[in-house]
Design a protein around this motif. Structure first.
Motif, PDB file in Angstrom:
ATOM      1  N   GLY A  39       1.331  60.436  -0.568  1.00 18.80           N
ATOM      2  CA  GLY A  39       2.204  59.274  -0.722  1.00 18.80           C
ATOM      3  C   GLY A  39       1.462  58.194  -1.496  1.00 18.80           C
ATOM      4  N   SER A  40       2.173  57.135  -1.871  1.00 14.39           N
ATOM      5  CA  SER A  40       1.560  56.077  -2.691  1.00 14.39           C
ATOM      6  C   SER A  40       0.599  55.216  -1.888  1.00 14.39           C
ATOM      7  CB  SER A  40       2.637  55.151  -3.260  1.00 14.39           C
ATOM      8  OG  SER A  40       3.758  55.868  -3.656  1.00 14.39           O
ATOM      9  N   SER A  41       0.871  55.032  -0.587  1.00 12.48           N
ATOM     10  CA  SER A  41       0.126  54.039   0.201  1.00 12.48           C
ATOM     11  C   SER A  41      -1.398  54.173   0.125  1.00 12.48           C
ATOM     12  CB  SER A  41       0.567  54.069   1.662  1.00 12.48           C
ATOM     13  OG  SER A  41       1.949  54.015   1.750  1.00 12.48           O
ATOM     14  N   ASP A  69       0.128  67.081   5.867  1.00  8.71           N
ATOM     15  CA  ASP A  69       1.417  67.770   5.788  1.00  8.71           C
ATOM     16  C   ASP A  69       1.598  68.457   4.442  1.00  8.71           C
ATOM     17  OD1 ASP A  69       1.661  65.393   4.337  1.00  8.71           O
ATOM     18  OD2 ASP A  69       2.989  64.453   5.792  1.00  8.71           O
ATOM     19  N   TYR A  82       1.452  68.763  -1.870  1.00  9.15           N
ATOM     20  CA  TYR A  82       0.538  67.719  -1.406  1.00  9.15           C
ATOM     21  C   TYR A  82      -0.914  68.140  -1.605  1.00  9.15           C
ATOM     22  CZ  TYR A  82       4.145  64.683   0.531  1.00  9.15           C
ATOM     23  OH  TYR A  82       5.193  63.799   0.683  1.00  9.15           O
ATOM     24  N   GLY A 134      -0.423  56.857   5.884  1.00 11.73           N
ATOM     25  CA  GLY A 134       0.546  55.904   5.365  1.00 11.73           C
ATOM     26  C   GLY A 134       1.635  55.844   6.421  1.00 11.73           C
ATOM     27  N   ILE A 135       2.732  55.207   6.093  1.00 11.68           N
ATOM     28  CA  ILE A 135       3.880  55.223   7.024  1.00 11.68           C
ATOM     29  C   ILE A 135       5.153  55.238   6.187  1.00 11.68           C
ATOM     30  CG2 ILE A 135       3.940  52.687   7.253  1.00 11.68           C
ATOM     31  CD1 ILE A 135       4.705  53.246  10.288  1.00 11.68           C
ATOM     32  N   HIS A 140       7.951  57.039  10.052  1.00 13.47           N
ATOM     33  CA  HIS A 140       7.235  58.292  10.327  1.00 13.47           C
ATOM     34  C   HIS A 140       5.762  58.217   9.930  1.00 13.47           C
ATOM     35  CE1 HIS A 140       8.647  59.762   6.113  1.00 13.47           C
ATOM     36  NE2 HIS A 140       7.359  59.505   6.008  1.00 13.47           N
ATOM     37  N   GLY A 142       2.690  61.110   9.076  1.00 10.44           N
ATOM     38  CA  GLY A 142       2.825  62.494   8.637  1.00 10.44           C
ATOM     39  C   GLY A 142       4.276  62.634   8.191  1.00 10.44           C
ATOM     40  N   PHE A 143       4.928  63.674   8.654  1.00 10.39           N
ATOM     41  CA  PHE A 143       6.376  63.795   8.417  1.00 10.39           C
ATOM     42  C   PHE A 143       7.088  63.839   9.766  1.00 10.39           C
ATOM     43  CE2 PHE A 143       6.247  65.550   3.870  1.00 10.39           C
ATOM     44  CZ  PHE A 143       7.007  64.519   3.353  1.00 10.39           C
ATOM     45  N   ASN A 167      11.109  60.134  -1.486  1.00 14.51           N
ATOM     46  CA  ASN A 167      10.111  61.008  -2.121  1.00 14.51           C
ATOM     47  C   ASN A 167      10.610  61.640  -3.416  1.00 14.51           C
ATOM     48  OD1 ASN A 167       8.438  60.325  -0.073  1.00 14.51           O
ATOM     49  ND2 ASN A 167       8.433  62.301   0.952  1.00 14.51           N
ATOM     50  N   ARG A 169      11.067  60.333  -6.142  1.00 10.28           N
ATOM     51  CA  ARG A 169      10.387  59.806  -7.331  1.00 10.28           C
ATOM     52  C   ARG A 169       9.246  60.709  -7.803  1.00 10.28           C
ATOM     53  NH1 ARG A 169       8.240  57.168  -2.973  1.00 10.28           N
ATOM     54  NH2 ARG A 169       6.027  56.573  -3.036  1.00 10.28           N
ATOM     55  N   LYS A 204       8.436  48.550   3.903  1.00 12.06           N
ATOM     56  CA  LYS A 204       7.694  49.037   5.062  1.00 12.06           C
ATOM     57  C   LYS A 204       7.648  47.987   6.185  1.00 12.06           C
ATOM     58  CE  LYS A 204       6.737  52.873   3.023  1.00 12.06           C
ATOM     59  NZ  LYS A 204       5.468  53.264   2.451  1.00 12.06           N
TER      60      LYS A 204
HETATM   61  C1  GLP Z   1       5.454  60.889   2.958  1.00 10.98           C
HETATM   62  C2  GLP Z   1       4.239  61.446   3.678  1.00 10.98           C
HETATM   63  C3  GLP Z   1       3.644  60.426   4.621  1.00 10.98           C
HETATM   64  C4  GLP Z   1       3.545  59.079   3.953  1.00 10.98           C
HETATM   65  C5  GLP Z   1       4.910  58.610   3.563  1.00 10.98           C
HETATM   66  C6  GLP Z   1       4.930  57.248   2.921  1.00 10.98           C
HETATM   67  O1  GLP Z   1       6.624  61.046   3.641  1.00 10.98           O
HETATM   68  N1  GLP Z   1       4.516  62.629   4.399  1.00 10.98           N
HETATM   69  O2  GLP Z   1       2.381  60.882   5.066  1.00 10.98           O
HETATM   70  O3  GLP Z   1       2.937  58.162   4.811  1.00 10.98           O
HETATM   71  O4  GLP Z   1       5.403  59.550   2.622  1.00 10.98           O
HETATM   72  O5  GLP Z   1       4.863  57.392   1.542  1.00 10.98           O
HETATM   73  P1  GLP Z   1       4.500  56.255   0.537  1.00 10.98           P
HETATM   74  O6  GLP Z   1       3.108  55.871   0.841  1.00 10.98           O
HETATM   75  O7  GLP Z   1       4.617  56.894  -0.811  1.00 10.98           O
HETATM   76  O8  GLP Z   1       5.455  55.163   0.753  1.00 10.98           O
END
Ligand code: GLP
Length: 266
Positions: A39-41, A69, A82, A134-135, A140, A142-143, A167, A169, A204
């Motif tokens: 993820g981007s975070s 994940d 991933y 990340g979240i 969530h 993870g997932f 996701n 993108r 977020k």
């Molecule tokens: C996905 C991943 C998560 C991540 C989340 C947030 O769903 N499975 O682990 O925390 O995306 O993504 P982003 O950081 O791109 O907003």
């Protein structure tokens, strides 16, 4: 939970990189297991760690990685897997041996069996020393989508529509986003000895408010982190915008120098 509030995603990345670097320097080449998220975070943190590796000789020798994940159906080499993401955004650019980067196999013929095997592999490796998270906007980790058991282990989950859209993108279109995933369970994540979570952006803010201040609930699985004694959440101003305790968290950080280590763990 210890909460640090930073100006923007860049500054969040620096603080998360500091936390990871501290763990890596303490291990000093001895075996260390990092749990990594995609993820981007966390990407700003990975970018900063790559810079420190190149310019400040930060070495990741001895590090083993377990990913959080993976999408069901995607082999490790798939452009949107991933496993590929973490290599391109981090591990290929530092001295982490590719053979030490583990993730659930998205293309395993029996996904449920693969989930059980992966959970066991983490345990057999001695568990995760520091888990990076990340979240999602749905709260969530993870997932582990809303409704997930808070003691769950690695297993197959079905994504909610909002996560598929969020996701999309990374793919050419939302239709290409797999709706099934293999994810470490909430209980698996909580087994990590320490956790550092990164979040930025207004989308977020509600998830962060719930995670830090909400009642523990399967509706927002990040709230389970309140049950872990060593969690650092680093959030930017936008992600902190719904925190009722934001000023208190700033006050705690500003006054830490008086008592070294104050709230070093929550
Ligand atoms: C996905 C991943 C998560 C991540 C989340 C947030 O769903 N499975 O682990 O925390 O995306 O993504 P982003 O950081 O791109 O907003």
């Amino acid at each position: 939970m210890e909460v640090l509030i930073r100006q923007d995603a860049e500054a969040v990345g620096h603080a998360v990189a500091d936390r990871i670097e501290a763990e890596v320097r303490r291990a000093n080449g001895a075996p260390l297991t990092l749990g990594l998220a995609t993820g981007s975070s966390p990407v700003t943190a990975y970018t900063e760690l790559i810079r420190r590796h190149r310019e400040e000789s930060l070495s990741f020798a001895g590090v083993t990685v377990f990913m959080l994940d993976e999408y069901v159906g995607l082999p490790a080499e798939h452009p949107q897997s991933y496993h590929r993401f973490i290599r391109e955004n981090f591990t290929d650019h530092v001295d982490i041996d590719d053979a030490r980067v583990f993730s659930p196999r998205g293309d395993a013929p029996d996904a449920a069996a693969e989930a059980r095997r992966y959970d066991e592999a983490i345990r057999e490796a001695g568990g995760v020393d520091l888990q990076v998270l990340g979240i999602g906007a749905t709260g969530h980790i993870g997932f582990n989508e809303p409704g997930s058991s808070l003691v769950s282990r690695t297993r197959v989950k079905t994504l909610v529509q909002k996560t598929v859209q969020d996701n999309a993108r990374f793919f050419d279109s939302a239709d290409e986003v797999p709706i099934h995933v293999l994810t470490q369970g909430v209980g698996t994540i909580l087994d990590a000895r320490a956790i550092v979570l990164a979040a930025s952006g207004e989308n977020k803010a509600e998830a962060i408010h719930q995670m830090v201040e909400g009642p523990i609930s399967a509706r927002w699985t990040g709230t389970a982190l309140q049950q872990h004694a060593n969690v650092l959440a680093v959030v930017d101003e936008a992600a902190a915008s719904k925190l009722e305790l934001a000023d208190y968290f700033r006050f705690v950080e500003a006054n830490r120098a008086d008592v070294p280590g104050a709230q070093a763990t929550a």
